[in-house]
Enzyme design. Structure first.
Site, short mmCIF file in Angstrom:
data_model
loop_
_atom_site.label_atom_id
_atom_site.label_comp_id
_atom_site.label_asym_id
_atom_site.label_seq_id
_atom_site.Cartn_x
_atom_site.Cartn_y
_atom_site.Cartn_z
N ASP A 45 -1.59 -0.85 5.92
CA ASP A 45 -1.79 -0.27 7.26
C ASP A 45 -3.24 0.05 7.53
OD1 ASP A 45 -1.89 1.94 5.42
OD2 ASP A 45 -1.55 3.30 7.12
N ASP A 90 0.02 5.02 1.00
CA ASP A 90 -0.12 5.96 2.11
C ASP A 90 -0.01 5.25 3.46
OD1 ASP A 90 -0.86 8.49 0.61
OD2 ASP A 90 -2.43 7.14 -0.10
N ASP A 93 0.87 -1.17 0.00
CA ASP A 93 0.00 0.00 0.00
C ASP A 93 0.91 1.23 0.00
OD1 ASP A 93 -2.37 1.66 0.52
OD2 ASP A 93 -1.52 1.84 2.54
#
Length: 216
Positions: free
Chosen positions: A168, A11, A9
């Site tokens: 996250d 960000d 991922d």
């Protein structure tokens, strides 16, 4: 490591984009005569993108009438400061180098739209190193649907079971699991505010990037 590719991922996992995304939100708040919010209050919402920023900054959801125009203005401001303070997480850089040295592919799968993803990764000087880049508008459906991760595996000509997805946010783990990939949830990320990381169902939870090299 038994995995042939690690997909990240963007960000909060690969890069710390909160300073610029949060900075854009505070610029928008100033336009409305509001005081800026501290970064500590903004970081947990960053992985949710514009939706998360407008939720914490204005108390709005996509169902609200004012959301659309405000989201458009927010994205325009963000585009102007896409990579001012954004950086690859420092402890992740040597991990990327180790993966490359081992011949393990790595790529990016994000819900961030292509208009931001590609210039940001160019500015961070990792586009040429990434085996694939899949943005939020690259596949038919964004995460938590599995489509972007399936597309990423296709782009690098690997089976989904040969790929590990690292994120996250709960949506990352849901998407990776739905695609048939093993998943890793990272504690150094933004993590959201809706559910604890332990409840996401990831195959592994790690505290620091170097632990990625031990999985498999």
């Amino acid at each position: 490591m038994s995995f042939k590719a690690i997909l990240f991922d963007l960000d909060g996992t690969l890069a710390d984009t909160a300073p610029d995304m949060g900075g854009a939100l505070n610029s928008l708040r100033r336009e409305y005569g509001l005081e800026p919010l501290p970064m500590a209050a903004l970081r947990p919402h960053t992985s949710a993108g514009t939706r998360g920023m407008l939720r914490v900054g204005f108390g709005l959801s996509p169902a609200d009438k004012a959301y659309g125009p405000l989201a458009e203005r927010y994205l325009d401001i963000y585009a102007e400061r896409l990579c001012v303070d954004t950086r690859i997480f420092a402890d992740l850089e040597p991990v990327l180098s180790s993966l490359e040295a081992r011949g393990t592919l790595w790529g990016v799968v994000t819900n961030k739209p292509r208009r931001f993803t590609e210039p940001l990764l160019d500015a961070l000087k990792v586009s040429a190193r990434s085996a694939c880049i899949v943005s939020g508008d690259s596949a038919k459906r964004p995460k938590p649907a599995p489509d972007p991760l399936i597309l990423a595996a296709q782009k690098i000509s690997l089976a989904v079971t040969d790929c590990l997805y690292v994120g996250d946010d709960l949506r990352d783990i849901e998407a990776g699991s739905a695609a048939g990939m093993k998943t890793v949830a990272v504690r150094w990320g933004y993590l959201g505010v809706d559910s604890p990381i332990e409840s996401w169902g990831a195959d592994w939870i790690i505290d620091e990037p170097a632990q990625l090299l031990e999985l498999g």
